[in-house]
Design a protein around this motif. Structure first.
Motif, short mmCIF file in Angstrom:
data_model
loop_
_atom_site.label_atom_id
_atom_site.label_comp_id
_atom_site.label_asym_id
_atom_site.label_seq_id
_atom_site.Cartn_x
_atom_site.Cartn_y
_atom_site.Cartn_z
N SER A 162 0.86 -1.18 0.00
CA SER A 162 0.00 0.00 0.00
C SER A 162 0.90 1.23 0.00
O SER A 162 1.72 1.41 0.90
CB SER A 162 -0.92 0.00 1.22
N ALA A 163 0.75 2.07 -1.03
CA ALA A 163 1.68 3.18 -1.24
C ALA A 163 1.21 4.47 -0.57
O ALA A 163 0.02 4.74 -0.44
CB ALA A 163 1.85 3.43 -2.74
N VAL A 164 2.19 5.26 -0.17
CA VAL A 164 1.97 6.62 0.29
C VAL A 164 2.47 7.55 -0.80
O VAL A 164 3.60 7.39 -1.30
CB VAL A 164 2.73 6.89 1.61
N SER A 165 1.64 8.49 -1.21
CA SER A 165 2.03 9.43 -2.25
C SER A 165 1.52 10.81 -1.88
O SER A 165 0.93 11.01 -0.81
CB SER A 165 1.46 9.00 -3.60
N ALA A 166 1.72 11.76 -2.78
CA ALA A 166 1.28 13.13 -2.50
C ALA A 166 -0.22 13.20 -2.24
O ALA A 166 -0.69 13.99 -1.43
CB ALA A 166 1.66 14.05 -3.65
N GLY A 167 -0.99 12.37 -2.93
CA GLY A 167 -2.43 12.40 -2.77
C GLY A 167 -3.00 11.25 -1.95
O GLY A 167 -4.22 11.06 -1.92
N THR A 217 -2.56 2.48 5.51
CA THR A 217 -2.66 1.41 6.52
C THR A 217 -4.09 0.88 6.62
O THR A 217 -4.28 -0.32 6.84
CB THR A 217 -2.19 1.92 7.90
N ASP A 218 -5.09 1.75 6.44
CA ASP A 218 -6.47 1.26 6.47
C ASP A 218 -6.72 0.24 5.37
O ASP A 218 -7.44 -0.75 5.57
CB ASP A 218 -7.44 2.43 6.32
N THR A 219 -6.11 0.46 4.22
CA THR A 219 -6.26 -0.50 3.12
C THR A 219 -5.66 -1.84 3.48
O THR A 219 -6.23 -2.90 3.19
CB THR A 219 -5.58 0.05 1.85
N LEU A 220 -4.51 -1.83 4.11
CA LEU A 220 -3.87 -3.08 4.52
C LEU A 220 -4.68 -3.82 5.58
O LEU A 220 -4.77 -5.05 5.56
CB LEU A 220 -2.45 -2.79 5.02
N LEU A 221 -5.27 -3.07 6.49
CA LEU A 221 -6.12 -3.70 7.49
C LEU A 221 -7.34 -4.34 6.83
O LEU A 221 -7.76 -5.44 7.20
CB LEU A 221 -6.56 -2.67 8.53
N ALA A 222 -7.90 -3.66 5.83
CA ALA A 222 -9.06 -4.21 5.13
C ALA A 222 -8.70 -5.47 4.36
O ALA A 222 -9.57 -6.33 4.12
CB ALA A 222 -9.64 -3.16 4.19
N ASP A 223 -7.45 -5.60 3.97
CA ASP A 223 -7.00 -6.79 3.25
C ASP A 223 -6.71 -7.97 4.18
O ASP A 223 -6.21 -9.00 3.74
CB ASP A 223 -5.73 -6.47 2.44
N ARG A 224 -6.98 -7.79 5.47
CA ARG A 224 -6.79 -8.85 6.47
C ARG A 224 -5.32 -9.26 6.60
O ARG A 224 -4.99 -10.42 6.77
CB ARG A 224 -7.65 -10.07 6.15
N CYS A 225 -4.44 -8.26 6.54
CA CYS A 225 -3.02 -8.54 6.79
C CYS A 225 -2.85 -8.93 8.24
O CYS A 225 -3.54 -8.43 9.13
CB CYS A 225 -2.17 -7.31 6.47
N GLU A 226 -1.90 -9.82 8.49
CA GLU A 226 -1.65 -10.29 9.86
C GLU A 226 -0.68 -9.41 10.62
O GLU A 226 -0.66 -9.41 11.86
CB GLU A 226 -1.12 -11.73 9.82
N ALA A 227 0.16 -8.67 9.89
CA ALA A 227 1.13 -7.77 10.52
C ALA A 227 1.43 -6.66 9.54
O ALA A 227 1.23 -6.80 8.33
CB ALA A 227 2.42 -8.52 10.90
#
Length: 388
Positions: free
Chosen positions: A105-110, A117-127
């Motif tokens: 999940s990328a961080v960019s100007a926009g 991080t919210d996207t990664l949590l939604a993807d059910r990442c374990e860490a």
């Protein structure tokens, strides 16, 4: 083999499609795909052949979710940072052999860190493995209350419960850079600062410490800068306008140093003869032949190994590998260049030693005669010729 309708174009083949192609039941296909007992050798071969023919691939993520584990590590990274892309390559190399997949999940100007991080949590990442996070420690603590978090390339002010820290001894790297320049004969050495970026305060401190140690405190100059080429270019214009002009500069990172080199080239200032330049990171950008940047290298394989290892250790309840933990003050690694890895206690750091990589942008300072560079000055010039 009985005739079977082709899988519609654009549709992902399913177990039912394989079963129809092989002329067996879906349950039998499932047995074969799970490599479970219950299918004869001939049937197994027929099912696998059918799967290959229609392009069926087992959905590994769905299988893991059914087992209540995703084996997915979420990685937040900066889209424009060459150092982060190098780290990602190392993270993949460590995670996949250990049986874990990576979600990015990328961080960019926009796109800020909260959304990443919210996207990664939604993807059910374990860490989560966060590369150079700039979020407040309260946000890191909030995330750590939900799942294991590893912060890479950022010193935290005091321990944050549940957050592992893996970083380079940034101040030691800055000290190595200044020591190298002083050994070449430089005395007027400037530093282009990284502002509030992770690692900037430590690199600034290391620069000042080294200048003081060499008796050059009165010559220390810190210019506002940042992480990007544009910020390096702005600082370079200020350097060119300075009187007296420094003979060497330590940039915050390789991108910043590249912006400096661009302005010096346009101003026909010879590098390294008129001005030596050092970056930080040893990203793939620094290794390009036409840049050939002297830089402070971060041990990317080691950082990746520690980051992934700590995340997995937290997930699997194992002790985090490593030696003695560091503290919030300069550690043995930072003062001697050694390598120390923390334990799995919350908030303790694994500090990895940097190393100087000498290339073509540093050399002994030279005097300028009215007609140009004094003959016999040594290392070959950049600037007007842009020859690295």
């Amino acid at each position: 083999m009985p005739p079977t309708p082709a899988v519609p174009q654009g549709k992902r083949p399913t177990l039912a499609d394989v079963a129809a192609r092989a002329g067996v039941s879906t349950a039998l296909v499932s047995i074969v795909m799970r490599d479970a007992k219950g299918a004869g050798a001939a049937t197994r071969e027929r099912v696998l052949d059918a799967a290959r023919e229609i392009g069926y691939r087992p959905d590994a993520r769905a299988r893991l979710l059914r087992s209540h584990r995703s084996h997915l590590l979420g990685v937040q990274f900066g889209l424009q940072h060459p150092f982060h892309s190098d780290l990602l390559e190392g993270i993949y190399a460590v995670a996949e052999p250990a049986g874990y997949q990576i979600a990015l999940s990328a961080v960019s100007a926009g796109r800020g860190e909260q959304r990443a991080t919210d996207t990664l949590l939604a993807d059910r990442c374990e860490a989560l493995i966060l590369l150079g996070p700039q979020a407040p420690t309260a946000r890191l603590a909030e995330l750590a209350g939900q799942l294991p978090v590893v912060s890479v390339a950022r010193r935290l002010r005091g321990p944050v419960p549940g957050v592992e820290v893996v970083r380079t001894a940034d101040d030691e790297g800055a000290r190595q850079a200044v020591d190298h320049l002083v050994a070449l004969g430089h005395r007027d050495i400037a530093h282009i600062d990284g502002g509030r970026a992770p690692g900037a305060a430590d690199r600034r401190r290391g620069y000042r410490t080294a200048m003081n140690r060499h008796g050059l405190a009165d010559r220390a100059r810190i210019l506002p800068g940042g992480l990007t080429e544009e910020e390096g270019a702005t600082a370079a214009r200020a350097l060119l306008a300075a009187d007296p002009r420094p003979t060497a500069v330590l940039a915050f990172n390789d991108r910043c140093a590249t912006g400096v080199l661009d302005i010096l080239l346009r101003a026909r200032v010879s590098v390294p003869d008129e001005l030596s330049v050092i970056g930080f990171d040893d990203s793939h950008l620094a290794r390009l032949a036409h840049i050939n940047l002297t830089t402070v290298g971060q041990d990317i394989p080691r950082l990746a190994e520690l980051a992934v290892g700590r995340a997995i250790a937290r997930l699997e309840g194992a002790d985090t590998p490593g030696g003695e933990p560091s503290t919030a003050e300069p550690s043995a690694a930072e003062t001697s260049g050694g390598d120390t890895s923390g334990t799995d206690a919350p908030g303790e750091e694994a500090v990895v030693a940097p190393h100087l990589v000498v290339r073509g942008t540093t050399a002994a300072p030279v005097r300028l005669s009215p007609g140009g560079i004094t003959p016999g000055s040594g290392s070959g010039a950049r600037g007007a010729s842009a020859d690295g």
